[in-house]
Write a protein that holds these residues in place. Structure first.
Motif, short mmCIF file in Angstrom:
data_model
loop_
_atom_site.label_atom_id
_atom_site.label_comp_id
_atom_site.label_asym_id
_atom_site.label_seq_id
_atom_site.Cartn_x
_atom_site.Cartn_y
_atom_site.Cartn_z
N ARG A 73 38.36 26.62 66.83
CA ARG A 73 39.48 27.54 67.07
C ARG A 73 40.39 27.61 65.85
NH1 ARG A 73 42.31 29.27 71.82
NH2 ARG A 73 44.54 29.66 71.46
N LEU A 74 40.68 26.43 65.29
CA LEU A 74 41.58 26.37 64.15
C LEU A 74 40.98 27.07 62.93
CD1 LEU A 74 44.16 25.38 62.80
CD2 LEU A 74 43.01 23.20 62.33
N ASN A 75 39.69 26.83 62.67
CA ASN A 75 39.06 27.46 61.51
C ASN A 75 39.02 28.98 61.62
OD1 ASN A 75 38.68 24.93 60.48
ND2 ASN A 75 36.46 25.04 60.36
N TRP A 76 38.71 29.47 62.81
CA TRP A 76 38.65 30.92 63.00
C TRP A 76 40.04 31.54 62.89
CZ3 TRP A 76 34.64 34.48 64.85
CH2 TRP A 76 33.36 33.95 64.68
N MET A 77 41.06 30.86 63.40
CA MET A 77 42.42 31.37 63.26
C MET A 77 42.85 31.36 61.80
SD MET A 77 44.37 29.77 66.61
CE MET A 77 45.90 30.61 66.25
N SER A 78 42.51 30.30 61.08
CA SER A 78 42.89 30.20 59.67
C SER A 78 42.16 31.26 58.84
CB SER A 78 42.57 28.80 59.13
OG SER A 78 43.35 27.82 59.79
N ALA A 79 40.87 31.46 59.14
CA ALA A 79 40.10 32.49 58.43
C ALA A 79 40.70 33.88 58.69
CB ALA A 79 38.64 32.46 58.87
N ALA A 80 41.09 34.13 59.93
CA ALA A 80 41.71 35.42 60.26
C ALA A 80 43.01 35.61 59.50
CB ALA A 80 41.95 35.51 61.77
N ARG A 81 43.80 34.54 59.38
CA ARG A 81 45.06 34.63 58.64
C ARG A 81 44.80 34.90 57.16
NH1 ARG A 81 46.72 30.00 62.17
NH2 ARG A 81 48.17 30.87 63.72
N MET A 82 43.75 34.30 56.60
CA MET A 82 43.40 34.56 55.20
C MET A 82 43.04 36.04 55.01
SD MET A 82 43.66 31.73 53.40
CE MET A 82 45.15 31.45 54.37
#
Length: 208
Positions: A73-82
């Motif tokens: 969940r964290l990685n996908w949210m961080s990737a989306a923010r990037m």
């Protein structure tokens, strides 16, 4: 005679003023272009960092790039923010040639992510996994997934330069003729889906 001397002096002064004004304009324009170039270079560098980090957050495998990482969940949210950071920053590019450069960089990373998902060919159960390495994991947040999948589809308002090319006008070297014949023969097969049960990456991005 004094009148003509005065007129000549006035004309010379006007010419000098115009020449100086033109020189100043050219200088200021040149300085602005240089400032725009420096600004564009900074934006492009930051955008490429954002996109490469987004890819790195989604990828895993022995070399860190081969397969999608476990559904974090964290990685996908961080990737989306990037991706959002890139999309907010990239419109600040001013020079046309740098806009084309940014388009090429974006298309490169878009293709990398599509290839990443396609090569792994994960099915929808990937998104319903509840543990990784024996540890419970939180589900992927839908907005972050939507942002990532939206990034993967070709923008509707973007002109595809490939569409402007007349294939019959291309000069294919003799050594590649057989390869081109094979490519054309297989062109009707189409591309495989991004996820099992989904007909194309565009569909998973939310398009009909």
């Amino acid at each position: 005679m004094d009148f003509f001397n005065t007129l000549l002096s006035a004309s010379a002064a006007i010419f000098t003023a115009i020449t100086a004004g033109v020189a100043l304009y050219i200088s200021l324009r040149s300085d602005q272009k240089e400032k725009d170039k420096i600004s564009d270079d900074s934006v492009i560098e930051r955008c490429e960092i954002y996109l490469s980090r987004a890819y790195g957050l989604l990828a895993s495998g022995p070399d860190g790039k081969s397969f999608p990482a476990d559904p974090s969940r964290l990685n996908w949210m961080s990737a989306a923010r990037m991706i959002l950071a890139h999309q907010k920053l990239s419109p600040q590019i001013k020079l046309e040639r740098n806009k084309l450069k940014m388009d090429a960089i974006q298309e490169y990373w878009r293709t990398r992510v599509v290839d990443l998902f396609t090569a792994f060919d994960f099915d929808v159960s990937y998104f319903s996994r509840r543990e990784s390495n024996g540890m419970p994991i939180m589900p992927i947040e839908s907005r972050s997934a939507g942002i990532i999948f939206d990034f993967l589809h070709w923008p509707e308002d973007k002109e595809d330069l490939m569409g402007q090319i007349d294939e019959s006008s291309l000069k294919i070297p003799l050594r590649y003729k057989l390869a081109m014949n094979a490519i054309r023969a297989n062109a009707s097969r189409g591309a495989s889906g991004l996820v099992r049960g989904v007909t194309s990456p565009v569909n998973i991005a939310g398009e009909d």
